[in-house]
Design a protein around this motif. Structure first.
Motif, short mmCIF file in Angstrom:
data_model
loop_
_atom_site.label_atom_id
_atom_site.label_comp_id
_atom_site.label_asym_id
_atom_site.label_seq_id
_atom_site.Cartn_x
_atom_site.Cartn_y
_atom_site.Cartn_z
N TYR A 246 0.95 -0.95 0.26
CA TYR A 246 0.28 0.03 -0.05
C TYR A 246 0.66 1.02 0.03
O TYR A 246 0.54 1.80 -0.60
CB TYR A 246 -0.91 -0.36 1.08
CG TYR A 246 -2.50 1.15 0.72
CD1 TYR A 246 -2.26 1.15 0.35
CD2 TYR A 246 -2.35 2.14 2.20
CE1 TYR A 246 -4.45 2.06 -0.15
CE2 TYR A 246 -2.36 3.29 1.61
CZ TYR A 246 -3.67 3.21 0.95
OH TYR A 246 -4.42 4.73 0.78
N LEU A 247 1.64 1.21 0.96
CA LEU A 247 2.64 2.56 1.06
C LEU A 247 3.67 2.65 0.05
O LEU A 247 3.72 3.75 -0.70
CB LEU A 247 3.32 2.58 2.60
CG LEU A 247 2.13 2.77 3.26
CD1 LEU A 247 3.01 3.10 4.66
CD2 LEU A 247 1.91 4.80 3.43
N ILE A 248 3.97 1.49 -0.95
CA ILE A 248 4.96 1.11 -1.58
C ILE A 248 3.92 0.76 -2.86
O ILE A 248 3.57 -0.46 -2.85
CB ILE A 248 5.91 0.94 -1.51
CG1 ILE A 248 7.38 1.16 -0.78
CG2 ILE A 248 6.79 0.29 -3.57
CD1 ILE A 248 8.42 0.58 -0.40
N PRO A 249 3.62 1.75 -3.15
CA PRO A 249 1.92 1.25 -3.99
C PRO A 249 2.12 -0.25 -5.51
O PRO A 249 1.91 0.20 -6.65
CB PRO A 249 1.33 2.24 -4.57
CG PRO A 249 2.28 3.51 -4.74
CD PRO A 249 3.89 2.85 -4.01
N CYS A 250 2.53 -1.10 -5.11
CA CYS A 250 2.76 -1.96 -6.26
C CYS A 250 1.28 -2.51 -6.67
O CYS A 250 1.00 -2.55 -8.43
CB CYS A 250 3.74 -3.34 -5.65
SG CYS A 250 2.80 -3.61 -4.18
N HIS A 251 -0.34 -1.85 -5.58
CA HIS A 251 -1.16 -2.32 -6.86
C HIS A 251 -1.27 -1.61 -7.92
O HIS A 251 -2.50 -1.89 -8.27
CB HIS A 251 -1.82 -2.38 -5.44
CG HIS A 251 -2.33 -0.61 -4.87
ND1 HIS A 251 -1.32 -0.40 -3.22
CD2 HIS A 251 -2.98 0.47 -4.56
CE1 HIS A 251 -1.21 0.34 -3.39
NE2 HIS A 251 -2.61 1.64 -4.23
N ARG A 252 -0.86 -0.79 -7.98
CA ARG A 252 -0.57 0.66 -9.00
C ARG A 252 -0.43 0.18 -10.71
O ARG A 252 -0.47 0.60 -10.85
CB ARG A 252 -0.59 1.86 -8.50
CG ARG A 252 -1.26 2.89 -7.29
CD ARG A 252 -1.07 3.83 -6.62
NE ARG A 252 -1.67 4.35 -5.45
CZ ARG A 252 -1.25 4.94 -5.17
NH1 ARG A 252 -0.05 5.30 -5.36
NH2 ARG A 252 -2.05 5.04 -3.60
N ARG A 264 1.30 -9.74 -5.20
CA ARG A 264 1.96 -10.71 -3.57
C ARG A 264 0.63 -11.02 -2.22
O ARG A 264 0.34 -12.09 -1.90
CB ARG A 264 2.39 -9.82 -2.52
CG ARG A 264 3.63 -10.41 -1.59
CD ARG A 264 4.85 -9.44 -0.55
NE ARG A 264 5.05 -10.04 0.17
CZ ARG A 264 6.84 -10.59 0.47
NH1 ARG A 264 7.42 -9.76 -0.82
NH2 ARG A 264 7.10 -11.15 1.62
N TRP A 265 -0.81 -9.76 -1.76
CA TRP A 265 -2.14 -10.17 -1.52
C TRP A 265 -2.67 -10.45 -1.93
O TRP A 265 -3.87 -10.26 -1.58
CB TRP A 265 -1.61 -9.47 -0.38
CG TRP A 265 -0.81 -8.20 0.22
CD1 TRP A 265 0.14 -9.64 1.61
CD2 TRP A 265 0.56 -8.10 0.25
NE1 TRP A 265 1.13 -9.19 1.77
CE2 TRP A 265 1.77 -8.13 0.97
CE3 TRP A 265 0.92 -6.51 -0.72
CZ2 TRP A 265 2.89 -7.35 1.30
CZ3 TRP A 265 1.76 -6.35 -0.43
CH2 TRP A 265 2.79 -6.06 0.36
N GLY A 266 -2.96 -10.43 -3.28
CA GLY A 266 -3.87 -11.62 -3.40
C GLY A 266 -4.39 -10.46 -5.12
O GLY A 266 -4.67 -9.55 -4.53
N SER A 267 -4.47 -11.14 -6.27
CA SER A 267 -5.07 -10.32 -7.25
C SER A 267 -6.22 -9.33 -6.69
O SER A 267 -6.96 -8.29 -7.44
CB SER A 267 -4.99 -11.07 -8.29
OG SER A 267 -5.59 -11.99 -8.62
N LYS A 270 -5.84 -6.44 -4.94
CA LYS A 270 -5.17 -5.70 -5.64
C LYS A 270 -6.86 -4.85 -6.50
O LYS A 270 -6.55 -3.50 -6.62
CB LYS A 270 -4.31 -6.04 -6.53
CG LYS A 270 -3.51 -5.05 -7.37
CD LYS A 270 -2.93 -5.89 -8.39
CE LYS A 270 -1.66 -4.68 -9.49
NZ LYS A 270 -0.77 -5.92 -10.58
N LEU A 271 -7.39 -5.56 -7.03
CA LEU A 271 -8.23 -4.44 -8.12
C LEU A 271 -9.37 -4.15 -6.23
O LEU A 271 -10.10 -3.07 -7.55
CB LEU A 271 -9.45 -5.11 -8.49
CG LEU A 271 -9.05 -6.56 -9.06
CD1 LEU A 271 -10.25 -7.28 -10.06
CD2 LEU A 271 -8.44 -4.64 -10.64
N VAL A 272 -9.59 -4.51 -5.52
CA VAL A 272 -10.38 -3.63 -4.20
C VAL A 272 -9.58 -1.97 -3.44
O VAL A 272 -10.49 -1.47 -3.67
CB VAL A 272 -10.64 -4.52 -3.19
CG1 VAL A 272 -11.48 -4.25 -1.62
CG2 VAL A 272 -11.36 -5.99 -3.39
N ILE A 273 -8.52 -2.65 -3.86
CA ILE A 273 -7.50 -1.60 -4.11
C ILE A 273 -7.49 -0.15 -5.22
O ILE A 273 -7.93 0.94 -4.51
CB ILE A 273 -5.94 -1.35 -3.39
CG1 ILE A 273 -5.92 -2.47 -2.32
CG2 ILE A 273 -5.41 -0.58 -3.00
CD1 ILE A 273 -4.84 -2.89 -1.77
#
Length: 291
Positions: A246-252, A264-267, A270-273
């Motif tokens: 989240y703070l290093i936003p690899c979900h983006r 890493r914590w589930g695709s 990732k979509l939800v975030i």
């Protein structure tokens, strides 16, 4: 995030994730709200209230943030924003976006010591995306991971990462950090991160900090920002070992096709975030337009 207690975090995230999964699986027929509510075990009224409280938008509107078309449009938009910023000479992340973080890299000697002589605090905090395991050194946050259960095996991850460090559980501080990290209105410059990685990995993570909340970037574009054009695969590997979610936003980071890619914590998370950030960004823009 202050609207949700730690005891609510897991249940509300599971319901939200399940509802979004159901909506996406049946997008072709657009199921009515009462059907989605029944899927997560709530009345239509209570589900609408839960979702609006969590996202600030309706489930139908939220689903629009998760389409491939929207993702590809977001890629184009972020490319234009970043190009404009660099042309204006804004190379530092704190000047590109209203970020609430700063960071420093550990030295090779510190990494080799594996935490010897270092005390690391850790604990569980509530987030809009489930419970987060947060760890910190005297210099800043060094770990943030999302987990579906508060199980000891996740805490063992800290022991593997820092085998020589002294670990101290502090739920009160973890809760305070979670409230700060997931605050509805983050304040810039209030969090410091401790990065542990190779020079290339740190370059990738620092480049990623230039991507603002609600924006998306492709693996190839991130490789270019990190100074290694064509290194998309290596960028993916760097994101896979990111320990500060989240703070290093690899979900983006997503694929050029609009597909979300791995996380890493589930695709699904990732979509939800991504959808949650898009909703928050739209709300902030609407608020600004009304001023």
């Amino acid at each position: 995030m202050s609207d949700f207690s730690a005891s609510e975090s897991q249940l509300q995230y599971r319901r939200i994730a399940r509802a979004i999964r159901f909506l996406r699986e049946h997008a072709d027929r657009q199921p009515p709200l009462r059907e989605v509510a029944a899927e997560v075990g709530l009345s239509e009224y209570h589900f609408q209230r839960l979702f609006s409280r969590w996202a600030g938008v309706s489930p139908k509107r939220f689903l629009q943030y998760l389409t491939k078309e929207r993702a590809r449009a977001a890629l184009r938009e972020s490319r234009s924003l970043l190009d404009a910023a660099f042309e204006a000479g804004l190379s530092g992340p704190s000047r590109l976006h209203d970020l609430m973080i700063s960071c420093e890299a550990m030295t090779p000697g510190q990494i080799k010591a594996q935490g010897a002589g270092l005390e690391i605090g850790y604990g569980w905090g509530a987030s809009p995306f489930g419970m987060a395991l947060i760890a910190w050194t005297p210099h800043g946050v060094c770990h943030l991971g999302f987990h579906d259960e508060q199980e000891l095996r996740f805490e063992d991850e800290l022991t593997r990462e820092w085998p020589e460090a002294g670990l101290r559980r502090d739920e009160a501080q973890a809760a305070r950090l979670a409230g700060q990290i997931f605050a509805a209105r983050p304040q810039p410059g209030t969090l410091h991160l401790v990065l542990r990685g190779t020079n290339f990995q740190i370059k990738v993570w620092e480049a990623l900090l230039r991507v603002g909340s609600g924006e998306l970037i492709s693996y190839s574009r991130l490789a270019t920002l990190a100074g290694s054009p064509g290194a998309s695969r290596a960028v993916g590997s760097a994101l896979a070992v990111n320990r500060i979610g989240y703070l290093i936003p690899c979900h983006r980071v997503i694929r050029e096709t609009g597909e979300p890619g791995q996380y890493r914590w589930g695709s699904e998370r990732k979509l939800v975030i991504q959808g949650w950030e898009a909703a928050q960004r739209e709300a902030a823009q609407s608020h600004s337009d009304l001023r």
